[in-house]
Design a protein around this motif. Sequence first.
Motif: not given
Length: 97
Positions: A12-30, A83-88
């Motif tokens: 029903l939904y598939k994330a764009d590869n470029q968006w997924s890569d950026q999210l992984r990099k951002t999550r790692q940095k955070l 309080l638990t917050l999601v990194l992204y």
Amino acid sequence: MPSRSVSSASPLYKADNQWSDQLRKTRQKLSGVCGQCINRRVRVETIDGHSYDGIVVGSDNTYLHLMTGDARFFGPYASNAILTLVLYELLVITLLI
């Protein structure tokens, strides 16, 4: 009704590869930034415009755990609520001195 195999179902939904890569990099940095803030008082702002003050008591590659002591969310007897917050979902992390 015949059951459909999961492998034959169309997504029903598939994330764009470029968006997924950026999210992984951002999550790692955070994750690295949050790790440096353990036991420090911070203000966290989320992408939804919420702001929380507290002490960072833990973090991993997905979550930031903030001790808020904020009775708005946990009632009047929760002096050390976590309080638990999601990194992204984080927009700004500011050290409070």
